[in-house]
Design a protein around this motif. Structure first.
Motif, PDB file in Angstrom:
ATOM      1  N   UNK A  10       0.829  -1.206   0.000  1.00  0.00           N
ATOM      2  CA  UNK A  10       0.000   0.000   0.000  1.00  0.00           C
ATOM      3  C   UNK A  10       0.862   1.254   0.000  1.00  0.00           C
ATOM      4  N   UNK A  11       1.940   1.268   0.807  1.00  0.00           N
ATOM      5  CA  UNK A  11       2.794   2.448   0.865  1.00  0.00           C
ATOM      6  C   UNK A  11       3.490   2.699  -0.462  1.00  0.00           C
ATOM      7  N   UNK A  12       3.916   1.632  -1.130  1.00  0.00           N
ATOM      8  CA  UNK A  12       4.569   1.796  -2.434  1.00  0.00           C
ATOM      9  C   UNK A  12       3.555   2.253  -3.482  1.00  0.00           C
ATOM     10  N   UNK A  13       2.345   1.719  -3.436  1.00  0.00           N
ATOM     11  CA  UNK A  13       1.307   2.158  -4.369  1.00  0.00           C
ATOM     12  C   UNK A  13       1.038   3.653  -4.193  1.00  0.00           C
ATOM     13  N   UNK A  14       0.893   4.104  -2.949  1.00  0.00           N
ATOM     14  CA  UNK A  14       0.633   5.520  -2.683  1.00  0.00           C
ATOM     15  C   UNK A  14       1.776   6.398  -3.174  1.00  0.00           C
ATOM     16  N   UNK A  15       3.006   5.944  -2.984  1.00  0.00           N
ATOM     17  CA  UNK A  15       4.168   6.731  -3.410  1.00  0.00           C
ATOM     18  C   UNK A  15       4.194   6.899  -4.929  1.00  0.00           C
ATOM     19  N   UNK A  16       3.896   5.818  -5.651  1.00  0.00           N
ATOM     20  CA  UNK A  16       3.889   5.902  -7.120  1.00  0.00           C
ATOM     21  C   UNK A  16       2.726   6.765  -7.592  1.00  0.00           C
ATOM     22  N   UNK A  17       1.558   6.623  -6.957  1.00  0.00           N
ATOM     23  CA  UNK A  17       0.399   7.425  -7.341  1.00  0.00           C
ATOM     24  C   UNK A  17       0.659   8.909  -7.118  1.00  0.00           C
ATOM     25  N   UNK A  18       1.398   9.249  -6.071  1.00  0.00           N
ATOM     26  CA  UNK A  18       1.712  10.653  -5.785  1.00  0.00           C
ATOM     27  C   UNK A  18       2.797  11.177  -6.719  1.00  0.00           C
ATOM     28  N   UNK A  19       3.853  10.389  -6.919  1.00  0.00           N
ATOM     29  CA  UNK A  19       4.996  10.859  -7.704  1.00  0.00           C
ATOM     30  C   UNK A  19       4.780  10.722  -9.204  1.00  0.00           C
ATOM     31  N   UNK A  20       3.840   9.846  -9.593  1.00  0.00           N
ATOM     32  CA  UNK A  20       3.582   9.556 -11.017  1.00  0.00           C
ATOM     33  C   UNK A  20       4.808   8.980 -11.717  1.00  0.00           C
ATOM     34  N   UNK A  21       5.660   8.325 -10.930  1.00  0.00           N
ATOM     35  CA  UNK A  21       6.905   7.800 -11.494  1.00  0.00           C
ATOM     36  C   UNK A  21       7.498   6.766 -10.551  1.00  0.00           C
ATOM     37  N   UNK A  22       7.915   5.620 -11.105  1.00  0.00           N
ATOM     38  CA  UNK A  22       8.582   4.592 -10.300  1.00  0.00           C
ATOM     39  C   UNK A  22       9.895   5.137  -9.735  1.00  0.00           C
ATOM     40  N   UNK A  23      10.650   5.831 -10.586  1.00  0.00           N
ATOM     41  CA  UNK A  23      11.957   6.346 -10.164  1.00  0.00           C
ATOM     42  C   UNK A  23      11.811   7.362  -9.039  1.00  0.00           C
ATOM     43  N   UNK A  24      10.887   8.329  -9.197  1.00  0.00           N
ATOM     44  CA  UNK A  24      10.702   9.348  -8.166  1.00  0.00           C
ATOM     45  C   UNK A  24      10.166   8.724  -6.880  1.00  0.00           C
ATOM     46  N   UNK A  25       9.279   7.741  -7.012  1.00  0.00           N
ATOM     47  CA  UNK A  25       8.749   7.069  -5.822  1.00  0.00           C
ATOM     48  C   UNK A  25       9.854   6.320  -5.094  1.00  0.00           C
ATOM     49  N   UNK A  26      10.753   5.695  -5.838  1.00  0.00           N
ATOM     50  CA  UNK A  26      11.847   4.953  -5.201  1.00  0.00           C
ATOM     51  C   UNK A  26      12.771   5.891  -4.429  1.00  0.00           C
TER      52      UNK A  26
END
Length: 326
Positions: A10-26
């Motif tokens: 869930x935390x990773x999903x939220x991070x990607x949804x907010x950043x709109x990018x796998x790289x930025x979420x990572x």
């Protein structure tokens, strides 16, 4: 504040949804991009459907993803409120303060403000997040930070403006630049120069885009980067950047850069906003920080440019000042 009740998926999903990018979420999660991709894939497998639209320049939640995002955001907000209440039962809670600002405040204004605040509350623990304006808004709306500072051209729904000050966008060039002897530039003068601009969406880009549309002209970006790199590039000569006097305060003081007014109304309309979440009532250390920041912004708005000295509680604000324990 990170909720302990949400799964890694869930935390990773939220991070990607907010950043709109796998790289930025990572980068935000401080994990490898492959780990984020794996958690997103696990979430999609668990839900039995795709949750994102894979685009050339990133990822955006599809209809199913938006529904899951809305639900998880509500769960996260509620769980963080419970966590905050539990932490509030402990003696150290009143000394913790989560802050957020955009990059333009990090070169001078926010460090000075935090240092002065630590002088008044030596026992306080300050946690600063730096992001773009949209991220600052989201952190405030979700209750992840108590106080936010950003540049804005209009109010934002779900946030309350505690204090504000004018912060016109100015053109900045090296002291030896051919334009340095001028006090004012037209939009046409500005776009004729090689421009150094911040990456991504920002109030600088929004205002420049609008002004060029009205003037029927266009601009080209010579360099992009973060604020320290842009300041360094412009100091070398040749480039012109856009920003606020607050963001280049030190360079203006040492004389390596000069600031020029841009003769267009839109450049004068931007303001600094000191923000809290709407409906939230900051207390203790958060209220003390807001008091100090409001006075600092009043000094900046009057042209002082830095953290204003003197009385730290604005006139008419009730209640005595409390000091932190060393």
């Amino acid at each position: 504040m990170s909720s302990p009740f949400l799964s890694t998926m869930a935390r990773h999903f939220l991070a990607v949804a907010e950043a709109r990018s796998i790289t930025d979420a990572s980068q935000a999660l401080h994990v490898a991009p492959s780990a984020v991709s794996r958690q997103v894939a696990l979430m999609e497998a668990a839900m039995g459907c795709a949750l994102f639209l894979r685009q050339a320049r990133g990822m955006a939640p599809n209809e199913a993803g938006e529904r899951l995002l809305a639900w998880l955001t509500a769960v996260q907000r509620e769980s963080e409120e419970v966590q905050r209440q539990v932490l509030g039962l402990g003696p150290a809670a009143a000394q913790r303060l989560h802050l957020a600002c955009t990059e333009g405040f990090t070169t001078a204004f926010m460090p000075q403000l935090m240092g002065r605040f630590r002088d008044q509350w030596p026992g306080a623990r300050l946690f600063l997040r730096v992001g773009d304006a949209q991220q600052v808004d989201q952190w405030l709306q979700r209750g992840e930070v108590e106080v936010g500072l950003r540049f804005a051209t209009r109010p934002v729904e779900g946030l309350r403006v505690v204090a504000s000050a004018p912060s016109p966008i100015v053109a900045v060039c090296a002291a030896g630049h051919p334009l340095a002897g001028r006090s004012t530039l037209s939009v046409a003068d500005l776009v004729a120069q090689p421009l150094a601009l911040p990456e991504g969406s920002s109030t600088v880009r929004q205002v420049l885009d609008g002004a060029c549309a009205l003037a029927g002209t266009r601009y080209e970006v010579a360099c992009t980067g973060n604020l320290p790199s842009l300041i360094s590039l412009v100091e070398q000569g040749g480039l012109v950047m856009l920003g606020s006097r607050m963001s280049v305060m030190h360079a203006l003081e040492r004389g390596s850069l000069v600031a020029l007014t841009v003769a267009a109304p839109a450049f004068e309309q931007r303001r600094v906003q000191l923000l809290v979440g709407d409906g939230r009532a900051p207390g203790g250390v958060a209220q003390a920080f807001l008091d100090l920041a409001a006075v600092a912004l009043a000094g900046y708005g009057d042209g002082a440019g830095g953290v204003a000295p003197g009385r730290l509680r604005p006139a008419g604000t009730p209640g005595p000042r409390r000091r932190g324990r060393a």
